[in-house]
Design a protein around this motif. Sequence first.
Motif, PDB file in Angstrom:
ATOM      1  N   ALA A  95       0.827  -1.212   0.000  1.00 39.71           N
ATOM      2  CA  ALA A  95       0.000   0.000   0.000  1.00 39.71           C
ATOM      3  C   ALA A  95       0.856   1.254   0.000  1.00 39.71           C
ATOM      4  N   LEU A 151      -1.398   2.040  -4.233  1.00 40.29           N
ATOM      5  CA  LEU A 151      -2.607   2.849  -4.036  1.00 40.29           C
ATOM      6  C   LEU A 151      -3.087   3.467  -5.351  1.00 40.29           C
ATOM      7  N   VAL A 155      -6.202  -4.341  -1.204  1.00 38.67           N
ATOM      8  CA  VAL A 155      -4.786  -4.013  -1.069  1.00 38.67           C
ATOM      9  C   VAL A 155      -4.294  -4.544   0.276  1.00 38.67           C
ATOM     10  N   ASP A 167      -1.069  -4.857   3.036  1.00 38.74           N
ATOM     11  CA  ASP A 167       0.200  -4.243   3.420  1.00 38.74           C
ATOM     12  C   ASP A 167       0.581  -4.727   4.811  1.00 38.74           C
ATOM     13  N   PRO A 183      -1.080   2.653   5.498  1.00 34.16           N
ATOM     14  CA  PRO A 183      -0.585   2.759   4.130  1.00 34.16           C
ATOM     15  C   PRO A 183       0.500   3.833   4.012  1.00 34.16           C
ATOM     16  N   ALA A 186      -5.829   6.342  -0.096  1.00 37.09           N
ATOM     17  CA  ALA A 186      -6.444   5.128   0.449  1.00 37.09           C
ATOM     18  C   ALA A 186      -7.935   5.275   0.712  1.00 37.09           C
ATOM     19  N   VAL A 196      -8.145  -1.341   1.948  1.00 38.79           N
ATOM     20  CA  VAL A 196      -6.744  -1.508   2.310  1.00 38.79           C
ATOM     21  C   VAL A 196      -6.672  -2.257   3.634  1.00 38.79           C
ATOM     22  N   CYS A 251      -4.265  -3.374   6.337  1.00 45.10           N
ATOM     23  CA  CYS A 251      -2.928  -3.205   6.885  1.00 45.10           C
ATOM     24  C   CYS A 251      -2.655  -4.268   7.958  1.00 45.10           C
TER      25      CYS A 251
END
Length: 313
Positions: free
Chosen positions: A8, A13, A28, A30, A35, A106, A111, A113
């Motif tokens: 990310a 992104l 996404v 990460d 991000p 983002a 996303v 994480c």
Amino acid sequence: MRVAIIGAGLTGLIAGRELVRGGADVVVFDKGRSPGGRLATRRIGGATLDHGAQFFTARSPAFAAQVADWGERGLVHVWNQGFNGTDGHPRYVATNGMNSLAKDLAVDLDVQCSTMVFAIRDEPDVNGITVVIDDGTAHTVDAVIVTCPLPQAFALMIDGGIELDETLFRTDYDRTVGLLVRLDGPAAIPASGGIQDPDEIFSFIGDNASKGVSTEPAVTFHANPTWSEAHWDDENDTLVDQLTAAAQPWLGDASILEHSLKKWRLATPRSIWPDPCWTTANGRIVLAGDAFAGPKIEGAHNSGLAAAHTLLD
């Protein structure tokens, strides 16, 4: 089309946003807590410091359009027109620190994480690509964009039944050791606010107050690749002592109130792949990032766009 993106940072992104705009279903992953990747900002006391990417220029139409959008919304501004006189190319910085740009990109993206991808597998009996997370869960998607540094990408795919280009994965990366300092007064940095390659130790020195990022005096020192490689395994206290001593000429009468050490193991690719991204023969796995379109913010942006359009077109 279901697409998983690994990483990310800016490339991931941008690719994600472009794919969503094209109608794809995107997730996404990460490993970090938020991000950004090298769009990294840290607070030390009341000071704010960029400790990854320090600034950027915009020379391609695609990235210039992105920067114009950020500028209209007050997210970026011009820092200076060059560090040794004016060269006609504005140096931009993020008004609230580089990581604020990642947070902006983002928005409205899925996303995830603190999620470590363990493996990427292209298996004949699976209708798609399998992305395996380190907790054992698996996601089956139609395509994957991998944006992490190439050694990490190679480790994810080496046992996944994917035909890889060995030349691509021989890319070496320079390391960077960074020292972040909060000061009790202004630093002795030239009016431009930044210095490139000022001596045999530092590759860049950035005044975060000059950039408008920090309301308190704060400076980011990046050691050059040669010094970083030679001292990488030194104890952290030793690194701080050495870098603090080297930083003194740029501090003037100011004293360090607080400091933080940052080590980027895979900071900058030493060679750049000639294309903005790389795709497997079946077109289902795309590699992108700063090792393709250039080790700068603009290159990472343009590589992300290229990766997305490789799948959309």
